[in-house]
Scaffold this active site. Structure first.
Site, PDB file in Angstrom:
ATOM      1  N   ILE A 237      16.009   8.750  39.104  1.00 42.51           N
ATOM      2  CA  ILE A 237      15.334   9.181  37.881  1.00 42.51           C
ATOM      3  C   ILE A 237      15.759   8.328  36.686  1.00 42.51           C
ATOM      4  CG2 ILE A 237      14.994  11.520  38.729  1.00 42.51           C
ATOM      5  CD1 ILE A 237      17.386  12.412  37.071  1.00 42.51           C
TER       6      ILE A 237
ATOM      7  N   THR B 171      18.854   6.781  36.829  1.00 39.25           N
ATOM      8  CA  THR B 171      20.305   6.848  36.814  1.00 39.25           C
ATOM      9  C   THR B 171      20.966   5.659  37.506  1.00 39.25           C
ATOM     10  OG1 THR B 171      20.126   8.228  38.789  1.00 39.25           O
ATOM     11  CG2 THR B 171      20.402   9.350  36.691  1.00 39.25           C
TER      12      THR B 171
ATOM     13  N   ARG C 214      36.242   7.804  41.374  1.00 37.85           N
ATOM     14  CA  ARG C 214      35.980   6.381  41.587  1.00 37.85           C
ATOM     15  C   ARG C 214      34.613   6.022  41.004  1.00 37.85           C
ATOM     16  NH1 ARG C 214      35.284   3.818  47.625  1.00 37.85           N
ATOM     17  NH2 ARG C 214      35.792   1.631  47.163  1.00 37.85           N
TER      18      ARG C 214
ATOM     19  N   THR D 245      26.209   0.778  35.064  1.00 37.45           N
ATOM     20  CA  THR D 245      25.221   1.853  35.011  1.00 37.45           C
ATOM     21  C   THR D 245      25.881   3.189  34.681  1.00 37.45           C
ATOM     22  OG1 THR D 245      25.373   2.091  37.426  1.00 37.45           O
ATOM     23  CG2 THR D 245      23.589   0.726  36.560  1.00 37.45           C
TER      24      THR D 245
ATOM     25  N   LYS E 212      32.798  10.866  41.660  1.00 33.71           N
ATOM     26  CA  LYS E 212      32.179  12.022  41.021  1.00 33.71           C
ATOM     27  C   LYS E 212      30.992  11.536  40.188  1.00 33.71           C
ATOM     28  CE  LYS E 212      36.726  14.242  40.478  1.00 33.71           C
ATOM     29  NZ  LYS E 212      37.688  14.798  39.503  1.00 33.71           N
ATOM     30  N   GLY E 213      29.994  12.381  40.015  1.00 33.10           N
ATOM     31  CA  GLY E 213      28.815  11.981  39.258  1.00 33.10           C
ATOM     32  C   GLY E 213      29.075  11.946  37.766  1.00 33.10           C
TER      33      GLY E 213
ATOM     34  N   GLU F 296      25.797  14.213  33.992  1.00 38.53           N
ATOM     35  CA  GLU F 296      25.891  15.333  33.050  1.00 38.53           C
ATOM     36  C   GLU F 296      27.048  15.219  32.064  1.00 38.53           C
ATOM     37  OE1 GLU F 296      22.814  17.541  35.315  1.00 38.53           O
ATOM     38  OE2 GLU F 296      24.440  16.280  35.995  1.00 38.53           O
TER      39      GLU F 296
END
Length: 749
Positions: free
Chosen positions: A476, A478, A638, A644, A711-712, A715
């Site tokens: 999307i 990301t 990591r 990005t 981890k993302g 958000e």
């Protein structure tokens, strides 16, 4: 055999790669949902209701149908009978209640609800014909004002699903608050905010002569969208294919299907022709928004700053037909160490469309009052706000009584403060100015859950040595394409140029919706596993067919070098991949892997953390606010692609500034209608509003969160930013504003 290649393959993970799909996007070659062509394509236009609640008395479509080129006007009277009309579809992100069903009956639930669909040979003709459809209504009293309806707030229904109550209270927060030496007790509000991605929601539905559908849809989950279509329309699994190779932003608005999709499919099945339906910018405000909230936060502390009680209670809006709930208050029981904590959450049913997950749902609005209240407490204690947070640093997640798998928030505080120069901050407000601008510094903490879902990926090695990896996830904006290529390249021991990634198609291996910042954790882990299996398979082929040296070599000494497999460093000890496939009688090599959360994760609390430092300048005469400098320090395990990832954090910071100073839906309560449903009057930042944003990632090893340790970051970038801006404005002006957005009129009151 050929001479082996001796140059080592550079690592791909952790390197700031450019987007592999960037050229397609900037040259216009990337195709979005409303770009796909089809023979005999038709175009739809939605007719929206003009009342907030009531019933449709009649719809006159004669003028529209009289125009040559208008093919169909769908209403509640002539829509197709749905095979599964009585079956409630429960998708992955639907809240409890009855999902909205377009053209279902004569009831009007909210202003802007679709009441008809016009289909014509051209978009211009469809929109003109839609303006000729005459609808008569019988309006009934409505309520769209959260303040006015506050007394009707109720806990969301747990029976309907979609809601887990906040953790139970611990200790006695009310008693501690009543006897505290220092306390803060105030109400805070956040407004409704609306998704406004560049690409508006739309789809192109293409039926074939057998009734099978190919659906190009703007979605964050093709698998989820297909499940919706097969359930509602009674279609078989092989009768629907959903494709979404590119998505022009979504921010949560594409997690569940919206009414345009059902309408377009109805029309395509009726006409037996392709139908394209794109919503207008105004119609983008008729579904899926961040709910407005009214929140109370009460904190008390001993004179040394130790927290003695935390109370966080929230009320937010939902629709009449669904119980949408954000996780707003839970963070209050997790972020800081405190023995006496009470959290409560209620909803008010209003005559509005159901809200939806919006970037960092719950945390974005929940951290604003919590972190502003912490700042107010520091003010009352005459203490540095950062020192107060360090005094109350939580080493465990008290909500679940679990240790963190990793938590480098202390390092975020330290490194962020050093980068920002926080040590030079004066304690008192209104202490610094340049000309007529007052300068203030503020900060806030941030947190978001680190989650993993089951996902599957496939890796295929061709004769030319190129590997194609695939999974039905989404990108999307990301950077999913790029991150997955990096993960695959590292697992295979090749350069990123030797890998490509395919996504956004239900024919590919199953993946969860892209949301919750879990895509790298979930799909990335599957890609890593599939590519490692592929490499292992290739090593075994080399040991079997590569000759005596390969057969005797240890597996770890057999490596990939471009289009060859090599054994050790000896010259001449190489065999081409093409040769190996010939020897094995294969055209290509294929492996697939599924990865799901492992049991040891249950013993830990997993999350990302951040510390945000902000400088604001406020014009003392005009009240105009500029956010001139932001440092966002993030601990997210990591980092796969620092370039990005930093872009994601910076984008979140921009949204946080927008929350703080710009965004809010303005309702005419008498009409029950949103009035600023356009990009001219629904304000958010432009380039001139954004200045220096400095993103830094702290080192945070984590072998629990997933096999990659990643981890993302989708958000965490927005969480806490609005509070940091508000705190900086207080430090500049001495004026505390508890209602978002902080507009100049609130600074003068």
């Amino acid at each position: 055999m050929n001479r082996s290649e001796t140059l080592p393959t550079p690592a791909a993970i952790g390197v700031p790669h450019n987007r592999v799909d960037g050229k397609l996007k900037v040259t216009g070659a990337a195709q979005y949902a409303a770009d796909f062509a089809a023979d005999r394509l038709t175009y739809g236009a939605v007719v929206s209701s003009t009342i907030a609640t009531g019933h449709i008395v009649s719809i006159d479509v004669s003028a529209a149908l009289a125009i040559p080129g208008v093919l169909l006007v769908l209403t509640r009277k002539n829509r197709p009978q749905l095979p599964q009309a009585g079956k409630l579809y429960k998708d992955q992100v639907a809240p409890g209640g009855v999902p909205f069903r377009p053209l279902w009956d004569e009831r009007v639930w909210y202003s802007g609800q679709p009441v008809a669909l016009v289909v014509a040979d051209s978009l211009e003709l469809a929109r003109y014909a839609a303006s000729l459809v005459k609808v008569r209504y019988e309006a009934t009293p409505h309520e769209t004002d959260l303040d006015r309806a506050l007394m009707s707030a109720v806990p969301p229904s747990t029976e309907k699903g979609g809601f887990e109550p906040p953790p139970p209270a611990r200790g006695n927060a009310d008693a501690m608050l009543a006897s505290a030496a220092v306390r803060v007790d105030a109400f805070y509000t956040t407004p409704a905010e609306y998704h406004n991605p560049m690409e508006m929601h739309g789809c192109t539905v293409v039926p074939d002569e057998h009734g099978r559908l190919t659906v190009y849809e703007k979605t964050q989950g093709v698998v989820n969208t297909k499940a919706y279509l097969t359930s509602v329309f009674g279609l078989k699994d092989d009768e629907v294919q959903v494709i979404a190779p590119f998505v022009g932003g979504a921010f949560g608005s594409g997690l569940r299907p919206h009414y345009h999709l059902a309408l377009a499919v109805m029309a395509a099945l009726e006409l037996k022709r392709p139908v394209r339906l794109s919503l207008t910018r105004q119609q983008m405000f008729t579904f899926a928004h961040r709910p407005q909230s009214i929140q109370r936060v009460a904190l008390c502390a001993a004179k040394d700053g130790t927290l003695q009680a935390v109370i966080h209670e929230a009320v937010s809006e939902t629709s009449r037909y669904e119980d949408y709930c954000d996780v707003v208050v839970n963070w209050a029981g997790q972020l800081y160490k405190c023995d006496n904590v009470t959290m409560g959450y209620k909803v008010v049913h209003l005559d509005v469309p159901t809200p939806a997950d919006t970037r960092a749902p719950g945390a974005a609005q929940g951290f604003f009052p919590l972190e502003v209240a912490m700042d107010e407490l520091a003010e009352a204690l005459k203490m540095d706000p950062l020192e107060l947070r360090l005094i109350n640093y939580a080493e465990r997640d008290a909500n679940r009584n679990l240790p963190f798998s990793s938590k480098a928030l202390r390092e975020c505080y330290r490194e962020g403060a050093a980068r920002f120069g926080w040590a030079n901050r004066p304690l008192e407000p209104r202490a610094r100015r340049e000309g007529r601008e007052l300068i203030g510094w503020g900060m806030a903490s941030g947190s978001w859950d680190a989650m993993q879902n089951e996902a599957t990926a496939r890796a295929i090695l061709g004769r030319d040595g190129h590997v194609t990896v695939s999974s039905s996830t989404a990108d999307i904006g990301t950077g999913t394409y790029t991150a997955m290529c990096q993960i695959a390249a590292d697992a295979l021991g090749v350069s990123i140029e030797q890998v490509s990634f395919e996504l956004g198609d239900t024919r590919l291996p199953k993946a969860p919706i892209e949301g919750g910042s879990w895509t790298v954790s979930s799909v990335g882990s599957a890609v890593d596993a599939a590519c490692k299996r592929l490499h292992t398979h290739l090593v075994e082929l080399a040991r079997e067919h590569g000759g005596d040296r390969f057969a005797k070599a240890a597996r770890e000494d057999v490596k990939r070098a471009g289009k060859q497999m090599v054994c050790g460093t000896a010259e001449g000890e190489a065999v081409s991949i093409d040769t190996l496939l010939d020897c094995a009688g294969l055209d290509q090599l294929e492996e697939q892997a599924s990865v799901k959360p492992h049991e040891k994760q249950q013993a830990y609390s997993m999350g990302t953390h951040s510390a945000v430092f902000v400088e604001t300048r406020v014009d003392e005469a005009l009240g105009a606010v500029r956010v001139t400098r932001v440092v966002s320090a993030v601990a997210a395990g990591r980092i796969i692609n620092p370039k990005t990832a930093a872009s994601q954090i910076a984008g979140g910071v921009v949204w946080g500034i927008s929350m703080a100073l710009h965004e809010h839906g303005l309702f005419d309560q008498a009409l029950g209608r949103l009035m600023n449903h356009n990009l001219a009057e629904y304000h958010f930042p432009v380039n001139a509003d954004i200045h220096a944003i400095d993103v830094l990632f702290v080192d945070e090893p984590d072998d629990i969160v997933n096999p990659l340790g990643a981890k993302g970051v989708g958000e965490i970038g927005v969480v806490g930013v609005a509070a940091a801006v508000g705190n900086a404005i207080w430090h500049a002006t001495g004026k505390r504003v508890r209602d978002l957005p902080i507009t100049l009129d609130k600074l003068f009151i």
